[in-house]
Write a protein that holds these residues in place. Sequence first.
Motif, mmCIF file in Angstrom:
data_model
loop_
_atom_site.group_PDB
_atom_site.id
_atom_site.type_symbol
_atom_site.label_atom_id
_atom_site.label_comp_id
_atom_site.label_asym_id
_atom_site.label_seq_id
_atom_site.Cartn_x
_atom_site.Cartn_y
_atom_site.Cartn_z
ATOM 1 N N MET A 1 0.848 -1.168 0.000
ATOM 2 C CA MET A 1 0.000 0.000 0.000
ATOM 3 C C MET A 1 0.899 1.238 0.000
ATOM 4 O O MET A 1 1.832 1.337 0.787
ATOM 5 N N THR A 2 0.580 2.168 -0.858
ATOM 6 C CA THR A 2 1.399 3.378 -0.950
ATOM 7 C C THR A 2 1.067 4.336 0.186
ATOM 8 O O THR A 2 0.039 4.217 0.849
ATOM 9 N N ARG A 3 1.939 5.289 0.353
ATOM 10 C CA ARG A 3 1.733 6.306 1.393
ATOM 11 C C ARG A 3 0.446 7.087 1.144
ATOM 12 O O ARG A 3 -0.306 7.359 2.084
ATOM 13 N N ASP A 4 0.162 7.424 -0.101
ATOM 14 C CA ASP A 4 -1.066 8.157 -0.423
ATOM 15 C C ASP A 4 -2.308 7.327 -0.096
ATOM 16 O O ASP A 4 -3.296 7.863 0.408
ATOM 17 N N GLU A 5 -2.248 6.030 -0.366
ATOM 18 C CA GLU A 5 -3.376 5.150 -0.039
ATOM 19 C C GLU A 5 -3.573 5.060 1.476
ATOM 20 O O GLU A 5 -4.698 5.080 1.964
ATOM 21 N N GLN A 6 -2.462 4.967 2.190
ATOM 22 C CA GLN A 6 -2.537 4.920 3.654
ATOM 23 C C GLN A 6 -3.145 6.206 4.202
ATOM 24 O O GLN A 6 -3.994 6.164 5.100
ATOM 25 N N LEU A 7 -2.716 7.335 3.668
ATOM 26 C CA LEU A 7 -3.265 8.615 4.118
ATOM 27 C C LEU A 7 -4.751 8.734 3.800
ATOM 28 O O LEU A 7 -5.534 9.244 4.612
ATOM 29 N N ALA A 8 -5.152 8.239 2.632
ATOM 30 C CA ALA A 8 -6.569 8.275 2.256
ATOM 31 C C ALA A 8 -7.398 7.408 3.198
ATOM 32 O O ALA A 8 -8.484 7.811 3.642
ATOM 33 N N ARG A 9 -6.895 6.219 3.526
ATOM 34 C CA ARG A 9 -7.609 5.334 4.471
ATOM 35 C C ARG A 9 -7.686 5.956 5.855
ATOM 36 O O ARG A 9 -8.709 5.868 6.533
ATOM 37 N N LEU A 10 -6.614 6.591 6.268
ATOM 38 C CA LEU A 10 -6.602 7.251 7.572
ATOM 39 C C LEU A 10 -7.613 8.391 7.599
ATOM 40 O O LEU A 10 -8.364 8.543 8.569
ATOM 41 N N GLU A 11 -7.662 9.170 6.539
ATOM 42 C CA GLU A 11 -8.627 10.272 6.445
ATOM 43 C C GLU A 11 -10.062 9.736 6.500
ATOM 44 O O GLU A 11 -10.916 10.298 7.188
#
Length: 83
Positions: A1-11
């Motif tokens: 999972m990319t950093r952007d995907e992780q940030l999107a899931r966190l959001e």
Amino acid sequence: MTRDEQLARLEEAFERIEETILPCIAMMLDSLLDASENIAEADPRALAAELQTLAAELEQLTKAVERSSPSHVEPGEYRTGTA
């Protein structure tokens, strides 16, 4: 999972928490404040029962936050003794 995907899931997780869990916590605090308004005249057993109910509800909300987290959350000091 990319950093952007992780940030999107966190959001997304924080949005779910903000929309569902935080209002529940606010209602719980309102209940506690209402119960403590007439503390001098209140039945201590009733207040204790209210606190136990609120603690159980808070535990459920804590578990909901953990389930909403995009990554595993280890239990910490924020957990109640009822777990």
